[in-house]
Design a protein around this motif. Structure first.
Motif, PDB file in Angstrom:
ATOM      1  N   THR A 191       9.789  -7.612  -6.817  1.00 47.05           N
ATOM      2  CA  THR A 191       9.867  -6.911  -5.467  1.00 47.05           C
ATOM      3  C   THR A 191      11.650  -6.552  -5.148  1.00 47.05           C
ATOM      4  OG1 THR A 191       7.349  -7.700  -4.827  1.00 47.05           O
ATOM      5  CG2 THR A 191       9.102  -5.714  -3.217  1.00 47.05           C
ATOM      6  N   PRO A 204       3.543  -3.600 -13.319  1.00 41.81           N
ATOM      7  CA  PRO A 204       2.583  -3.982 -13.104  1.00 41.81           C
ATOM      8  C   PRO A 204       2.240  -3.003 -12.795  1.00 41.81           C
ATOM      9  CG  PRO A 204       4.159  -4.462 -11.970  1.00 41.81           C
ATOM     10  CD  PRO A 204       4.701  -4.772 -12.975  1.00 41.81           C
ATOM     11  N   VAL A 205       1.109  -2.269 -13.431  1.00 44.01           N
ATOM     12  CA  VAL A 205      -0.158  -1.081 -13.527  1.00 44.01           C
ATOM     13  C   VAL A 205       0.508  -0.689 -11.955  1.00 44.01           C
ATOM     14  CG1 VAL A 205      -2.114   0.522 -13.502  1.00 44.01           C
ATOM     15  CG2 VAL A 205      -1.587  -1.207 -14.923  1.00 44.01           C
ATOM     16  N   ALA A 206       0.320  -0.968 -10.173  1.00 44.27           N
ATOM     17  CA  ALA A 206       0.637  -0.505  -9.477  1.00 44.27           C
ATOM     18  C   ALA A 206       2.465   0.177  -9.691  1.00 44.27           C
ATOM     19  CB  ALA A 206       0.756  -1.486  -8.127  1.00 44.27           C
ATOM     20  N   SER A 207       3.457   0.489  -9.943  1.00 48.30           N
ATOM     21  CA  SER A 207       4.226   0.197 -10.404  1.00 48.30           C
ATOM     22  C   SER A 207       4.012   2.126 -11.034  1.00 48.30           C
ATOM     23  CB  SER A 207       5.433  -0.356 -11.090  1.00 48.30           C
ATOM     24  OG  SER A 207       5.526  -1.713 -10.496  1.00 48.30           O
ATOM     25  N   GLN A 208       2.679   2.158 -11.487  1.00 49.63           N
ATOM     26  CA  GLN A 208       3.251   3.744 -11.633  1.00 49.63           C
ATOM     27  C   GLN A 208       4.190   4.009 -12.455  1.00 49.63           C
ATOM     28  OE1 GLN A 208       2.174   5.951  -8.397  1.00 49.63           O
ATOM     29  NE2 GLN A 208      -0.593   5.211  -8.552  1.00 49.63           N
ATOM     30  N   PHE A 210       9.226  -1.877  -4.734  1.00 47.44           N
ATOM     31  CA  PHE A 210       8.212  -1.719  -6.457  1.00 47.44           C
ATOM     32  C   PHE A 210       8.821  -2.873  -7.062  1.00 47.44           C
ATOM     33  CE2 PHE A 210      12.621   0.359  -6.662  1.00 47.44           C
ATOM     34  CZ  PHE A 210      13.044  -0.352  -8.289  1.00 47.44           C
ATOM     35  N   GLN A 211       7.553  -2.983  -7.809  1.00 51.51           N
ATOM     36  CA  GLN A 211       7.501  -3.978  -8.571  1.00 51.51           C
ATOM     37  C   GLN A 211       7.984  -4.074 -10.015  1.00 51.51           C
ATOM     38  OE1 GLN A 211       3.362  -5.921  -7.499  1.00 51.51           O
ATOM     39  NE2 GLN A 211       5.005  -7.541  -6.709  1.00 51.51           N
TER      40      GLN A 211
END
Length: 271
Positions: free
Chosen positions: A129, A153-157, A144-145
């Motif tokens: 992170t 990670p997908v969460a970072s977009q 962000f990660q």
């Protein structure tokens, strides 16, 4: 005449001399092969009126390998319309947490307006992170990660991009702008400042960038002054010295940011 003697010797039964190997042609030292650079990873973040574009090079971080992280920071004040304006007054720090020790880095301003950078080496495989925040005064606060040794990670977009790379001195290439030259210079300067031992080839490349900027002052009426500053820094680099941040600032405050009009009494300045 020499050829005739060699033929006569060969006819007399003497062993022919072994052919002398021809060394392969070498590219000129200032020509960098045009090889595709590794993909980069980029993502965009917002914090109120702040906009931060983050870029990782290389885009697939690996444990134990240096990653160049840049932040393009813009700010849109209340009532403004259009794109956020580059923010040049940042006092920013990057905090990194994850499978290794928690570390904090000072994020330095680079050669382009609103662009900051830092070098980070992930020590372990896994998800990390990264949190960018001001250590003084105003600034964006975003986190962000990223994955090191594993997929992002997908969460970072974010997404991978195949970025172009400036080639110093390459023949036939499109002439870079002064802004591009200085952005490249700033990134190279950052790497050399952070390294334990300066790379002579990088110092030479930095000097070439400064020479390429001469005669192209952002303020044409002060062209001689701009060229003199560029020549002074190039001469230092050619002697193996890295310019300090103060010497870079002297040029920036007038020719990049237009904050001052007179540098004759530097470090005293006159607006």
């Amino acid at each position: 005449m020499i050829l005739a003697l060699l033929v006569a010797i060969a006819d007399a039964g003497m062993p022919a001399a072994a052919p002398v190997p021809i060394a392969p042609l070498q590219a000129a030292p200032d020509i960098v092969p045009l090889v595709p650079p590794p993909p980069e990873y980029t993502l965009s973040l917002k914090d109120g009126g702040w906009r931060v574009h983050v870029n990782f090079r290389p885009g697939e971080p690996q444990p134990g390998e240096v990653v160049e992280v840049t932040f393009d920071v813009g700010r849109q004040k209340d009532g403004d319309v259009g794109e956020p304006q580059p923010w040049n007054d940042g006092k920013l720090a990057l905090t990194v947490t994850g499978p290794g020790p928690r570390t904090k880095y000072l994020v330095r301003a680079l050669g382009d307006a609103g662009v900051y950078g830092v070098h980070w080496t992930p020590v372990s495989r896994g998800l990390w992170t990264l949190a960018l925040a001001p250590y003084k005064d105003a600034g964006p606060t975003v986190s962000f990660q990223v994955g090191a040794g594993e997929p992002m990670p997908v969460a970072s977009q974010g997404h991978m991009v195949q970025a172009s790379r400036m080639v110093v001195g390459a023949r036939g290439s499109e002439r870079p702008t002064v802004k591009q030259l200085m952005a490249d210079l700033g990134k190279r300067w950052q790497r050399e400042v952070d390294s334990a031992q300066p790379d002579p080839a990088e110092l030479k490349a930095m000097a070439k960038l400064l020479h390429a900027a001469q005669g192209r002052s952002p303020l044409p009426a002060n062209g001689a002054e701009f060229d003199g500053l560029a020549a002074q820094e190039a001469a230092a680099l050619e002697k193996g010295a890295i310019p300090d941040a103060t010497s870079c600032l002297k040029c920036h405050v007038k020719f990049r940011d237009s904050w001052v009009a007179d540098l004759s009494r530097w470090p005293e300045i006159k607006r």
